[in-house]
Design an enzyme around this catalytic site. Sequence first.
Site, PDB file in Angstrom:
ATOM      1  N   HIS A  38       9.047   4.497   1.809  1.00 47.29           N
ATOM      2  CA  HIS A  38       8.802   4.124   2.891  1.00 47.29           C
ATOM      3  C   HIS A  38      10.186   2.772   3.253  1.00 47.29           C
ATOM      4  CE1 HIS A  38       5.052   4.319   3.419  1.00 47.29           C
ATOM      5  NE2 HIS A  38       3.998   3.373   2.621  1.00 47.29           N
ATOM      6  N   THR A  46       5.581   8.973  -2.882  1.00 45.39           N
ATOM      7  CA  THR A  46       4.584   8.796  -2.798  1.00 45.39           C
ATOM      8  C   THR A  46       4.359   8.496  -2.111  1.00 45.39           C
ATOM      9  OG1 THR A  46       4.481   6.556  -3.861  1.00 45.39           O
ATOM     10  CG2 THR A  46       4.248   8.538  -5.945  1.00 45.39           C
ATOM     11  N   GLU A  47       5.044   7.783  -0.896  1.00 49.36           N
ATOM     12  CA  GLU A  47       4.809   7.448   0.518  1.00 49.36           C
ATOM     13  C   GLU A  47       5.666   8.026   1.772  1.00 49.36           C
ATOM     14  OE1 GLU A  47       2.486   3.632   0.255  1.00 49.36           O
ATOM     15  OE2 GLU A  47       1.745   4.235  -1.891  1.00 49.36           O
ATOM     16  N   LEU A  48       6.308   9.257   0.878  1.00 46.10           N
ATOM     17  CA  LEU A  48       7.759   8.767   2.404  1.00 46.10           C
ATOM     18  C   LEU A  48       7.935   9.343   3.180  1.00 46.10           C
ATOM     19  CD1 LEU A  48      11.038   9.846   2.181  1.00 46.10           C
ATOM     20  CD2 LEU A  48      10.065  11.835   1.761  1.00 46.10           C
TER      21      LEU A  48
END
Length: 343
Positions: free
Chosen positions: A230, A256-258
Site C-alpha cells: 500500500h 499482495t495488496e498493491l
Amino acid sequence: MKLFALISLSTLISATPVKRQVTASIDNLFKNHGKTFLGVATDEKYLTVQQNAAIAGQDFGAVTPENSMKWAAIEPSRGVFNFTGADYLVNWAVTNGKSIRGHNFVWGEYLPNWVLNITDAQTLIDVLQNHITQVLNRYQGLLYAFDVINEPLNQDGSLKSTHWTQVIGPDVFRIALEAARAADPSVKLYINDYTLDWNNTKVAGMVNLVNSLNPPGQPPLVDGIGSQAHLNAGEAPSVHGGLVALSEAGVDIAITELDIPGAEPSEYQTVVQACISVRPCVSLSVWGIRDPDSYRPTTNPLLFDESWQAKPAYNSIAGVLNSPSQPSSSSAGGSASGAGAGN
Ligand SMILES: *[C@@H]1O[C@H](CO)[C@@H](O)[C@H](O)[C@H]1NC(C)=O
Ligand SMILES: *[C@@H]1O[C@H](CO)[C@@H](O)[C@H](O)[C@H]1NC(C)=O
Ligand SMILES: *[C@@H]1O[C@H](CO)[C@@H](O)[C@H](O)[C@H]1NC(C)=O
C-alpha cells in the site's frame, strides 16, 4: 459437505456478455514473464456487479477475498462458521479458472469479542487450530496460498504485541503454520505485512522471522512473504530494493495488496518491473478493481476508474509487460543481515 453442492453456480454467474474492458489482459502478459499470476482483491458485493466480474474475469488471474475470509466474517461466534461470503468468492474463482490467495488467520485486528475474551493460552490455541482446520478443510485443494500470518511486525522489525502474542506468545506463528500445513499441504503458507517497500529494519525483521520459522534441516513452515505494498506516492522506485532484501529469506515473495495514490502510470510500471526483475517475486495482486471501491477511495489508487474504464496506469503495465523480459536477479548473494531487532 462438499463446497460445490452448496451453491448453484449458474445463478451466480451473469449470462450477459460484457464488452471487453481493455485490449490486453495484464495477467496473461505477466505470466509470459514466468510469473504465477497478476490478481486482484474482491468479494461477493463486487463480483455481483457485472462490470467488476467482467474485469476480474478478463484481466486478472487470481482473487484475494478482501474481507470474507477474515476471522470475524468466518467465525463470528465460537464454533459457528459462516462461509457464505467465502464460498461465493471461491466458487466464482473455481468457475472462472482463477487462483485464490486466502486471507487471513493470525491478525491482531478484525477479531470478534469472543476471541478477545479468551485469556487462557491452551483455549486460544484450540480455537485457532480449529478455525484454521475448518477453513482449509472446506476449501481443500482449491487455494493457491494463504496469508496465515498478517501484519506481525512493528516498523523496527520487532514482533507486534497483539491478542495472539499476549495470550499464546510468539509460538502462535509456528502453531498456526503447522495447523495450516496439516490441514492442506497443497497451500503455500505466507506471512504478509506492510511497509516492506524499501530495504528497512522491518524487512530485516521479516527475514529473521522467516528464518526462525524455517530452521535449517527441517521442512520449511513458511513458503512465502507477502509485501502488501500500500504505497505512498513516490515510493515505487524503492520497492525493488525491498524485494531484493526480502529475497534473503529464501522463500517466494508476492506483492499482495498493491495500490498507489494517484495511480501514476510510471509508478505502477516501476513496481511491476521490480517484481519481474527479482526472481523470487512470483505474483502481484492489486487491492481492488475500481477507485471508489478502494479502502482508501479518496486517493484513486487503483487501475480502473468509477466507470470501470482502464486508467493510464493499466495501459502502462500492459506496455512494460509487452517489452522483452529483463534478466532476473535474485538476492545479493550474501548472508542474511542481522539488523532486525527483537525476534
Ligand atoms: C453470513 O455472512 C453473510 C455475509 O457474507 C451475511 O449476509 C449473513 O447475514 C451471515 N449469516 C449469519 C447467520 O450471520
Ligand atoms: C466478553 O467479555 C465481556 C466482559 O466479561 C462480556 O461482557 C461480554 O459479553 C463478552 N463477549 C463475548 C462475545 O463473549
Ligand atoms: C539492506 O540493508 C542492510 C542494512 O543496511 C544491508 O546490510 C543490506 O546489504 C541491504 N540489502 C540490500 C539488498 O540492499
